[in-house]
Design an enzyme around this catalytic site. Structure first.
Site, short mmCIF file in Angstrom:
data_model
loop_
_atom_site.label_atom_id
_atom_site.label_comp_id
_atom_site.label_asym_id
_atom_site.label_seq_id
_atom_site.Cartn_x
_atom_site.Cartn_y
_atom_site.Cartn_z
N GLY A 179 -0.93 8.06 0.12
CA GLY A 179 -1.08 9.33 -0.59
C GLY A 179 -0.16 10.40 -0.02
O GLY A 179 0.25 11.32 -0.72
N LYS A 190 0.86 -1.18 0.00
CA LYS A 190 0.00 0.00 0.00
C LYS A 190 0.90 1.23 0.00
O LYS A 190 1.80 1.37 0.84
CB LYS A 190 -0.93 0.00 1.22
CG LYS A 190 -2.04 1.04 1.14
CD LYS A 190 -1.70 2.35 1.77
CE LYS A 190 -2.74 3.42 1.60
NZ LYS A 190 -2.53 4.51 2.57
N ASP A 223 -5.63 1.64 3.69
CA ASP A 223 -4.91 0.65 4.51
C ASP A 223 -5.79 -0.58 4.73
O ASP A 223 -5.35 -1.72 4.56
CB ASP A 223 -4.53 1.26 5.86
CG ASP A 223 -3.68 2.50 5.73
OD1 ASP A 223 -2.98 2.63 4.72
OD2 ASP A 223 -3.75 3.36 6.63
N LYS A 273 -3.40 1.61 9.78
CA LYS A 273 -2.29 0.80 9.30
C LYS A 273 -2.06 -0.39 10.21
O LYS A 273 -1.93 -1.53 9.76
CB LYS A 273 -1.01 1.62 9.22
CG LYS A 273 -1.00 2.54 8.04
CD LYS A 273 0.32 3.26 7.90
CE LYS A 273 0.07 4.60 7.26
NZ LYS A 273 -0.79 4.52 6.08
N GLY A 293 -4.98 10.96 -0.37
CA GLY A 293 -5.62 11.95 0.50
C GLY A 293 -5.27 13.39 0.22
O GLY A 293 -6.15 14.21 -0.06
N1 LIG Z 1 3.13 6.23 16.71
C1 LIG Z 1 3.21 6.73 15.48
N2 LIG Z 1 4.27 6.45 14.71
C2 LIG Z 1 4.37 6.94 13.45
N3 LIG Z 1 3.44 7.73 12.87
C3 LIG Z 1 2.34 8.05 13.58
C4 LIG Z 1 2.17 7.56 14.91
N4 LIG Z 1 0.99 8.03 15.37
C5 LIG Z 1 0.46 8.77 14.39
N5 LIG Z 1 1.25 8.80 13.30
C6 LIG Z 1 0.95 9.54 12.07
O1 LIG Z 1 0.57 8.65 11.01
C7 LIG Z 1 0.94 9.26 9.79
C8 LIG Z 1 0.88 8.26 8.64
O2 LIG Z 1 -0.48 8.06 8.23
P1 LIG Z 1 -1.17 8.90 7.05
O3 LIG Z 1 -2.57 8.42 6.96
O4 LIG Z 1 -0.95 10.35 7.28
O5 LIG Z 1 -0.32 8.52 5.77
P2 LIG Z 1 -0.65 7.51 4.56
O6 LIG Z 1 -1.65 6.50 4.98
O7 LIG Z 1 0.69 7.03 4.12
O8 LIG Z 1 -1.27 8.43 3.45
P3 LIG Z 1 -2.80 8.51 2.95
O9 LIG Z 1 -3.69 8.31 4.13
O10 LIG Z 1 -2.92 9.91 2.39
O11 LIG Z 1 -2.94 7.46 1.90
C9 LIG Z 1 2.31 9.81 10.10
O12 LIG Z 1 2.71 10.82 9.23
C10 LIG Z 1 2.14 10.32 11.53
O13 LIG Z 1 1.77 11.68 11.55
MG LIG Z 2 -3.66 7.06 5.68
#
Ligand SMILES: Nc1ncnc2c1ncn2[C@@H]1O[C@H](COP(=O)(O)OP(=O)(O)OP(=O)(O)O)[C@@H](O)[C@H]1O
Ligand SMILES: [Mg+2]
Length: 291
Positions: free
Chosen positions: A36, A33, A191, A249, A72
């Site tokens: 975004g 995955k 996710d 995730k 996103g």
């Molecule tokens: N314990 C943690 N460790 C790491 N990141 C964390 C934690 N808690 C919260 N986060 C947040 O989770 C974010 C990652 O999830 P996010 O949904 O923003 O990204 P993505 O899933 O890769 O992108 P998208 O949702 O746009 O597809 C990190 O940038 C951070 O701000």
């Molecule tokens: Mg996300």
């Protein structure tokens, strides 16, 4: 692992190790995955998108990668251009009809086709579809205390079209949109959708690539946890250490693991060739979630 290129002997040992892994991973499915948050920025610290490069290299080496993507930030940008602001409830975008139109345009259109273009430019053969095609993701409206509109959850996964593409040499690229019983569109969390697909495909590995190097435990240092057990993950969610985008995730990893996927990982896309390092070295990168 940092491949030591100082001596030919070290290089030889590294190549032998990598090739043993390459052989072991032949014809095995790896669901990836791509968040975004990172994919539209498009670059690792190597100055280019090594994720795309890695996926194409993996496919060329006989592995069967399947990509599920989000988008996103790009959706938010497009909505802003149209003068619409998004409201989020627990990290989920409240999706009215007009918002869903934009979500579908951006995810299944621009984002999906951009990934296909990048893979093609990298020498790969990719086919971009949305989760509506071939009913990959059949979805229903997500229940909850608040009405989130067309936010959906995966009801069932049909892997037929994904396998058809994979076994015929194509790299499937799937936008996280689901189709309802009446053909309506649902905005799926990427996710969760990817985890459900990994489970349905009986994938050998599930990898979530994001904008942080792994699961971070507050107060330690900048290094991510190398492994995280299910119980500990639930405690960190309860304590608020794991929050926002990291929650789905970890949940998706746990769901994939309990459906029989052997390993699930959350890794940073910024590290050059993170996917290759994860698959073809003993040490791997990022955080491995264990049952
Ligand atoms: N314990 C943690 N460790 C790491 N990141 C964390 C934690 N808690 C919260 N986060 C947040 O989770 C974010 C990652 O999830 P996010 O949904 O923003 O990204 P993505 O899933 O890769 O992108 P998208 O949702 O746009 O597809 C990190 O940038 C951070 O701000
Ligand atoms: Mg996300």
């Amino acid at each position: 692992m940092v491949i030591n290129v100082r001596t030919a002997v070290d290089l030889g040992a590294s190549l032998a190790q990598a090739l043993r892994y390459v052989n072991a991973w032949k014809s095995r499915t790896v669901v990836v995955k791509y968040g975004g948050s990172v994919m539209m920025s498009g670059v690792s610290s190597a100055g280019r998108d090594t994720v795309i490069e890695d996926l194409v290299l993996l496919k060329g080496a006989g592995v069967d990668p399947v990509l599920v993507h989000g988008g996103g930030p790009e959706i938010t940008r497009m909505l802003e251009r149209l003068g619409k602001t998004s409201r989020f409830v627990d990290g989920l975008r409240v999706t009215d009809e007009e918002t869903m139109e934009v979500v579908e345009m951006v995810l299944a259109g621009r984002a999906n086709k951009m990934l296909v273009s990048m893979m093609t430019a990298a020498g790969g053969a990719a086919v971009g579809i949305s989760g509506k095609d071939g009913k990959v993701f059949q979805a229903r409206k997500q229940d909850g205390p608040e009405d989130l509109g067309q936010v959906g959850e995966v009801e069932s996964v049909d892997t037929t079209v994904v396998k058809l593409l994979s076994t015929n040499g194509y790299l499937p690229v799937i936008a996280s949109i689901g189709i309802g019983r009446e053909g309506q569109s649902y905005n799926l969390n990427g996710d969760h959708a990817a985890g459900a697909l990994a489970a349905a495909l009986g994938a050998s590995k599930f990898i979530l690539l994001t904008d942080v190097p792994g699961v971070l435990a507050a107060g330690v240092d900048d290094r991510p946890l190398s492994t995280l057990r299910a119980g500990e993950a639930r405690r960190l969610i309860g304590d608020g250490v794991i929050s926002r985008g990291m929650i789905p995730k970890v949940e998706a990893c746990l769901a994939a693991l309990s459906a029989g996927v052997p390993t699930a990982h959350i890794i940073g896309a910024a590290q050059p060739h993170a996917l290759l390092v994860e698959l073809f070295t003993e040490q791997g990168v990022g955080t491995m979630i264990t049952p």
